[in-house]
Design a protein around this motif. Structure first.
Motif, short mmCIF file in Angstrom:
data_model
loop_
_atom_site.label_atom_id
_atom_site.label_comp_id
_atom_site.label_asym_id
_atom_site.label_seq_id
_atom_site.Cartn_x
_atom_site.Cartn_y
_atom_site.Cartn_z
N CYS A 15 0.92 -1.26 -0.18
CA CYS A 15 -0.09 0.04 0.00
C CYS A 15 0.80 1.41 0.00
N THR A 17 3.33 1.50 -1.76
CA THR A 17 3.64 2.21 -3.16
C THR A 17 2.88 3.20 -3.91
N PRO A 21 3.16 6.64 -7.62
CA PRO A 21 2.30 7.42 -8.51
C PRO A 21 1.96 8.93 -8.35
N ARG A 25 2.48 12.02 -10.44
CA ARG A 25 1.34 12.98 -11.25
C ARG A 25 1.38 14.38 -10.83
N ARG A 69 2.46 6.77 -18.56
CA ARG A 69 1.26 5.93 -18.54
C ARG A 69 -0.25 6.43 -18.21
N GLY A 93 -7.32 -1.12 -7.35
CA GLY A 93 -6.05 -0.67 -6.70
C GLY A 93 -5.87 0.74 -7.19
N CYS A 94 -6.86 1.53 -6.63
CA CYS A 94 -6.96 2.99 -7.12
C CYS A 94 -5.79 3.95 -6.43
N GLY A 95 -5.35 3.20 -5.17
CA GLY A 95 -4.38 4.25 -4.46
C GLY A 95 -5.23 5.61 -4.03
N ASP A 114 -9.99 -0.25 -3.56
CA ASP A 114 -8.72 -0.71 -3.24
C ASP A 114 -8.73 -1.23 -1.75
N VAL A 118 -6.22 1.36 2.61
CA VAL A 118 -6.29 2.63 1.42
C VAL A 118 -7.42 3.21 1.31
N ASP A 139 -10.37 -6.76 -2.35
CA ASP A 139 -9.30 -7.52 -2.40
C ASP A 139 -9.28 -8.30 -3.46
N LEU A 140 -8.44 -7.95 -4.61
CA LEU A 140 -8.18 -8.76 -5.75
C LEU A 140 -7.95 -10.20 -5.58
N GLU A 165 -3.98 -0.11 -12.61
CA GLU A 165 -2.30 0.60 -12.95
C GLU A 165 -1.56 0.22 -11.76
N GLY A 166 -0.49 -0.24 -11.95
CA GLY A 166 0.69 -0.46 -10.96
C GLY A 166 0.16 -1.34 -9.92
C1 SAM Z 1 1.60 1.25 -7.06
S1 SAM Z 1 0.16 1.38 -6.07
C2 SAM Z 1 -0.84 2.27 -7.47
C3 SAM Z 1 -1.98 2.95 -7.09
C4 SAM Z 1 -3.03 3.64 -8.13
N1 SAM Z 1 -3.28 2.55 -9.18
C5 SAM Z 1 -2.10 4.55 -8.98
O1 SAM Z 1 -1.55 4.42 -9.98
O2 SAM Z 1 -2.07 5.62 -8.29
C6 SAM Z 1 -0.62 -0.18 -5.99
C7 SAM Z 1 -1.88 -0.19 -5.22
O3 SAM Z 1 -2.28 -1.57 -5.55
C8 SAM Z 1 -3.18 -1.56 -4.22
N2 SAM Z 1 -3.23 -3.17 -4.21
C9 SAM Z 1 -2.42 -4.06 -4.08
N3 SAM Z 1 -2.73 -5.38 -3.71
C10 SAM Z 1 -4.05 -5.40 -3.86
C11 SAM Z 1 -5.04 -6.31 -3.78
N4 SAM Z 1 -4.84 -7.46 -3.34
N5 SAM Z 1 -6.41 -5.82 -4.17
C12 SAM Z 1 -6.64 -4.37 -4.28
N6 SAM Z 1 -5.61 -3.52 -4.25
C13 SAM Z 1 -4.31 -3.78 -4.05
C14 SAM Z 1 -2.43 -1.00 -3.14
O4 SAM Z 1 -3.09 -0.88 -2.04
C15 SAM Z 1 -2.03 0.18 -3.93
O5 SAM Z 1 -2.84 1.22 -3.71
#
Ligand code: SAM
Length: 275
Positions: A15, A17, A21, A25, A69, A93-95, A114, A118, A139-140, A165-166
């Motif tokens: 999280c 991470t 991004p 941005r 991206r 996983g929107c962050g 997410d 998060v 939770d994916l 993304e990411g």
């Molecule tokens: C590098 S960040 C990218 C965030 C966002 N997509 C962006 O580009 O700003 C990775 C994201 O993946 C989410 N993530 C990781 N594993 C996940 C899961 N199992 N289910 C949902 N989200 C997940 C994290 O919580 C984190 O917000």
């Protein structure tokens, strides 16, 4: 939720991470003006979060990749919603991202999702949803997420624009396969999924990444061929691949012709899958 320089440590490694991004941005445009995305929401968030930006701004390669991206996502999303102005978009996983600032067409809907920690952080620092923008925990790694998010799945429902993304590089290959298969099984015809891939050279190498390394997160899914993206389900088709090498002009193309036979995929790419 703690805000300030303790914030990264208050989040689990993967999280943390999300800050990478977010900073790219908000501030990456100063280093790469031609790719600047003018993310007003990210800029405002950084002011609230009050974290040390220096390590993120030193990682110029990552800043550039993320700004590139973002452009690809904007172009792909706008094209999708031009054809499907009443459809729904979902960011898995929107962050702390706010893509709806660019993809809102006035009639479409958007869902940011997410992990619970998060979404709790988003609640503390992002403004309340506009009427057509929603949020939900996901939770994916747990199958059934498409239904739990309440996404349309009927054969006559409107297609869905899925952004991831990411995120997928932090899941295991089996978990990614399940995510892609669930998208393929559930999404109405015409749906699109936009995601990023890292070359297999990156697998297990996160400790060498200047900003991911310190979080303790690891790169687990780095496909070795384009077929790995469509193999999870017969409905999946690979519609488009854009390599980050395009940022480097002809030099990038030359480097890629050497790179591809070794790795099977671009060093870093944005991919659009369709059903
Ligand atoms: C590098 S960040 C990218 C965030 C966002 N997509 C962006 O580009 O700003 C990775 C994201 O993946 C989410 N993530 C990781 N594993 C996940 C899961 N199992 N289910 C949902 N989200 C997940 C994290 O919580 C984190 O917000």
């Amino acid at each position: 939720m703690k805000i300030g320089n303790e914030l990264p440590h208050a989040l689990s490694p993967v999280c943390q991470t999300l800050l990478i991004p977010l900073v790219a941005r908000a501030r990456g445009g100063a280093c790469f003006p031609a790719l600047a995305c003018h993310d007003a929401a990210a800029e405002q968030l950084l002011e609230q979060l009050d974290i040390d930006l220096r390590p993120y701004l030193k990682d110029r390669v990552t800043l550039q990749f993320i700004l590139w991206r973002t452009r690809v996502i904007q172009a792909t999303g706008r094209a999708f919603f031009k054809d499907h102005p009443d459809s729904q978009g979902v960011n898995l996983g929107c962050g702390l991202s706010q893509h709806f600032q660019w993809l809102d067409q006035g009639t479409n809907h958007w869902l940011d999702s997410d992990l619970p920690e998060v979404m709790a952080l988003r609640d503390t620092c992002l403004a309340a949803d506009v009427p057509r923008q929603h949020h939900a925990e996901v939770d994916l790694r747990t199958p059934g997420w498409w239904q739990r998010l309440g996404l349309p799945s009927g054969p006559h429902d409107k297609p869905v624009f899925v952004l991831c993304e990411g995120v997928l590089m932090y899941l295991t290959p089996a978990q990614v396969e399940a995510v892609l298969a669930e998208f393929a099984e559930q999404a109405p015809p015409g749906s699109r999924m936009v995601l990023d891939t890292m070359s297999r050279v990156g697998r297990g190498m996160a400790r060498f990444h200047p900003t991911v390394g310190p979080t303790g997160a690891q790169f687990l899914w780095c496909p070795g061929s384009a077929q790995e993206l469509t193999r999870p389900h017969p409905r999946l088709s690979l519609l488009n691949t854009r390599s980050v090498s395009e940022c480097y002009g002809w030099l990038g193309s030359v480097a890629e012709t050497w790179w591809m036979p070794v790795t099977g995929t671009p060093m870093y790419a944005m991919v659009t899958l369709g059903v």
